[in-house]
Every structure is written in C-alpha cells, then in structure tokens.
Design an enzyme around this catalytic site. Structure first.
Site, PDB file in Angstrom:
ATOM      1  N   TYR A  56       0.752 -21.760  -8.005  1.00  0.00           N
ATOM      2  CA  TYR A  56       1.906 -22.654  -8.093  1.00  0.00           C
ATOM      3  C   TYR A  56       2.952 -22.224  -7.071  1.00  0.00           C
ATOM      4  O   TYR A  56       3.626 -21.217  -7.222  1.00  0.00           O
ATOM      5  CB  TYR A  56       2.515 -22.640  -9.493  1.00  0.00           C
ATOM      6  CG  TYR A  56       1.590 -23.092 -10.599  1.00  0.00           C
ATOM      7  CD1 TYR A  56       0.472 -23.887 -10.331  1.00  0.00           C
ATOM      8  CD2 TYR A  56       1.826 -22.729 -11.920  1.00  0.00           C
ATOM      9  CE1 TYR A  56      -0.375 -24.295 -11.342  1.00  0.00           C
ATOM     10  CE2 TYR A  56       0.992 -23.155 -12.941  1.00  0.00           C
ATOM     11  CZ  TYR A  56      -0.112 -23.921 -12.657  1.00  0.00           C
ATOM     12  OH  TYR A  56      -0.946 -24.323 -13.676  1.00  0.00           O
ATOM     13  N   HIS A 122      -8.599 -19.771 -13.330  1.00  0.00           N
ATOM     14  CA  HIS A 122      -7.978 -21.078 -13.198  1.00  0.00           C
ATOM     15  C   HIS A 122      -9.001 -22.214 -13.173  1.00  0.00           C
ATOM     16  O   HIS A 122      -8.764 -23.282 -13.747  1.00  0.00           O
ATOM     17  CB  HIS A 122      -7.123 -21.109 -11.928  1.00  0.00           C
ATOM     18  CG  HIS A 122      -5.974 -22.050 -12.002  1.00  0.00           C
ATOM     19  ND1 HIS A 122      -4.783 -21.825 -11.360  1.00  0.00           N
ATOM     20  CD2 HIS A 122      -5.821 -23.234 -12.629  1.00  0.00           C
ATOM     21  CE1 HIS A 122      -3.942 -22.823 -11.609  1.00  0.00           C
ATOM     22  NE2 HIS A 122      -4.554 -23.697 -12.368  1.00  0.00           N
ATOM     23  N   PRO A 201       0.177 -32.480 -21.779  1.00  0.00           N
ATOM     24  CA  PRO A 201       0.077 -33.207 -23.049  1.00  0.00           C
ATOM     25  C   PRO A 201       0.877 -34.508 -23.057  1.00  0.00           C
ATOM     26  O   PRO A 201       0.704 -35.319 -23.970  1.00  0.00           O
ATOM     27  CB  PRO A 201       0.636 -32.205 -24.054  1.00  0.00           C
ATOM     28  CG  PRO A 201       1.622 -31.403 -23.266  1.00  0.00           C
ATOM     29  CD  PRO A 201       0.990 -31.251 -21.908  1.00  0.00           C
ATOM     30  N   LEU A 202       1.739 -34.692 -22.060  1.00  0.00           N
ATOM     31  CA  LEU A 202       2.520 -35.930 -21.947  1.00  0.00           C
ATOM     32  C   LEU A 202       1.978 -36.838 -20.841  1.00  0.00           C
ATOM     33  O   LEU A 202       2.672 -37.744 -20.380  1.00  0.00           O
ATOM     34  CB  LEU A 202       3.995 -35.600 -21.680  1.00  0.00           C
ATOM     35  CG  LEU A 202       4.671 -34.729 -22.742  1.00  0.00           C
ATOM     36  CD1 LEU A 202       6.110 -34.431 -22.359  1.00  0.00           C
ATOM     37  CD2 LEU A 202       4.613 -35.399 -24.112  1.00  0.00           C
ATOM     38  N   ARG A 204       1.382 -36.151 -17.713  1.00  0.00           N
ATOM     39  CA  ARG A 204       2.204 -35.955 -16.505  1.00  0.00           C
ATOM     40  C   ARG A 204       3.454 -36.834 -16.540  1.00  0.00           C
ATOM     41  O   ARG A 204       3.882 -37.368 -15.525  1.00  0.00           O
ATOM     42  CB  ARG A 204       1.384 -36.205 -15.239  1.00  0.00           C
ATOM     43  CG  ARG A 204       0.261 -35.195 -15.058  1.00  0.00           C
ATOM     44  CD  ARG A 204      -0.669 -35.509 -13.918  1.00  0.00           C
ATOM     45  NE  ARG A 204      -1.682 -34.462 -13.823  1.00  0.00           N
ATOM     46  CZ  ARG A 204      -2.767 -34.407 -14.609  1.00  0.00           C
ATOM     47  NH1 ARG A 204      -2.980 -35.350 -15.515  1.00  0.00           N
ATOM     48  NH2 ARG A 204      -3.625 -33.412 -14.493  1.00  0.00           N
TER      49      ARG A 204
END
Length: 322
Positions: A56, A122, A201-202, A204
C-alpha cells in the site's frame, strides 16, 4: 464493542482497513493527520484490528499506521501483508522464503514495532509452494517477529496445505452483500478454526450509496478500473445500492451500517475491515455494532440484486484463487 474470534485473537468485531488512507482511492494521502485521528478514534471506539500491507503506497501506509499506533501499541492487533513485492529481484509477486524474511524486517522497521500480530501472504504465489512460504513464516513465529499467520484470497486446497504446516489464524478475502464466494469456503475455515477477515465489506463504497456516478471518482481512483464501476455495469449496479438504502430506511440505520450488519450476522468468526480515512465514517461504521436486523430485513438483503461485473480487474483476478 462486541468481539469476534480470529484463531487465538479476540478482537473488536469491526476492524479498520488503512489502505485507502495512502493509496488506491480518491483523496488518498491528502491528509495524513486526519487519517491518524481516524485510527485513534477507531481505537477509542473499541476497534482493535488494524490492517495494512507493504504494497500500500507502497510502504507509506505501514509508516502511517506505525506513526498512529506508536503510543497505543498494546491496544492493537496489528496486521500486515507480504508477497506482492519481491525482495529478491524476481519479477512480480514473490513469496519465496528469502523474500519473506526480507519483507518482515522492512515491515517491522516501518511500523516501528518488534512484532507483527497477524502476518498474511497477500496473494498465493504460484511459483513458490505454499509449504515453503508458510514454513518461512513459521520461522518468523519461532523468532518472535510474528504471532500468527494469515492467508489472503486463498482457496480450499491451499488453505488445507498451509494449515498442515502451521496453524492459520485468518483468511482475508473480499466478502460483502455483493461478493459472496466465501460462503463456499466458510465451512472449511470453521472446521479448521480459521477466522474470516472481510475486506471491501461496503463494496468499495458503492453499497453506501455515496457514489452515484463514475464522475464522483478521481481520475487515478483504482475503482475506475474495476468492472463493477464500468459505465454500463455501474448503472445496473445502482439497483443494489438502492435496495440497501431501502432496508436501511426501514432499520433506522445508514446503508453502510446495514451492509456491515449483514456481514456481522454471518458469524462471530467474521470481522469486516471497512476502510476509511475520515473520523465521521469510522464512527458511522462502528455504529453497525448496535444494528440488529430483523429476519425480514436479512432476507431482503440475502436476495439483493447480484452485482454485474467481476469484483476485481482481469489482471487482479489472476491472483485470486478459486
């Protein structure tokens, strides 16, 4: 906040994904101080699982998380990931033992800690047998650099082979109202005592209803390359966001809270890690802990209009085991 179980860890049942604070999404990296305040507020509200990765940024997100938790390390179950960056000069993803050992030392340095609580591969590396990779991470456990081992986007055979080398604590994979493949692997995880950490969980941000057009996204926003955000798919997928909002109105909650409450309803061994860089959003997300959906509301969400389009780009999907 109520808690969930990931292997030997008892954590707040809603975690925090830190990726978007530094990369991938609109506004990433624009306000590190607000991101740090967001992490601190999450901890105040009972969030304990904080998730980052060396890729990231790359690297800068680990540095940001390390800065944020410096005075509060004992409140955090700290998770990071290796494998998408090679530390041996090999092209592409690299989970060879040599790269794993180099990766952990870099992550420890950037995070400013002496151990990582949960260290994930990952993505599964097709060029390195999973037994070799997990054996290398097990050496890090024995050395005290890592407390527990995780996998991300692995499937049943890989999970069983990895677990036979060293106990796996958690599988991190995408899981939400419109990405439900993990329902197929959950029985195996429960058989082996492995928790599920649900990223995105939303959807994105799509399921919150906050994004109504692709024009709402910055030009470099990673979602622009996501098939579900492609113009025609985007318009068709708005039906799902509208259905979530209708349930939210009925429940007296926000769409984000309802989407998270649905994930939470699936078991006390599942921890969603919604990502945000804003204090107000983390407060809203944590509010899902108090949302109790009725049987009718859960049934409506179970029957949500399926998403149109894959949940990752074609290139990213090649790294996901199914």
């Amino acid at each position: 906040m109520r808690t969930a179980t990931l292997g030997a860890f008892e954590v707040g049942r809603i975690g925090l994904g830190a990726m978007g604070m530094s990369s991938a999404y609109s506004g990433a990296g624009s306000d590190d101080e607000e991101s740090i305040r967001t992490i601190h507020r999450a901890l105040d509200l009972g969030v304990t699982l904080i998730d980052t990765a060396e890729v990231y940024g790359p690297y800068v997100n680990e540095e940001l998380v390390g800065k944020a938790i410096r005075e509060r390390r004992d409140e955090v179950v700290l998770a990071t990931k290796f494998g998408l960056i090679s530390h041996t000069g090999r092209d592409g993803a690299d989970s060879s033992p040599e790269s794993v050992h180099a990766a952990v030392d870099g992550s420890l340095r950037r995070l400013g800690v002496d151990h990582i609580d949960l260290y994930y591969q990952h993505r599964v590396d097709p060029r390195t047998p999973i037994e070799e990779t997990i054996g290398a991470v097990a050496e890090l456990v024995a050395a005290g650099k890592v407390r527990a081992i995780g996998l991300s986007e692995a499937w049943v055979d890989t999970i069983r082979r990895a677990h036979a080398v060293h106990p796996i604590t958690a599988l991190q994979s995408e899981y939400s109202l419109w990405t439900r493949e993990q329902d197929e692997v959950l029985p195996v995880l429960r058989e082996l005592g492995i928790g599920l950490v649900a990223y995105s969980p939303l959807g994105r941000g799509f399921l919150t209803g906050a994004v109504r057009t692709v024009d709402d996204l910055d030009e470099d926003d990673l979602r622009r390359s996501n098939p579900r955000f492609a113009e025609e798919n985007f318009r068709r997928n708005l039906a799902a966001a509208d259905e979530v909002r209708a349930v939210a109105d009925d429940a007296g909650a926000t769409p984000a809270q309802v989407a998270l409450a649905w994930v939470l309803s699936k078991g006390t061994d599942i921890v969603p890690i919604p990502g945000t860089k804003r204090v107000a959003r983390v407060e809203e997300n944590v509010g899902a802990d108090a949302v109790e959906l009725t049987a009718d509301q859960l049934a409506r969400l179970d029957g949500l209009t399926p998403a149109v389009g894959e949940h990752h780009s074609e290139a990213q999907m090649t790294l996901i085991e199914r």
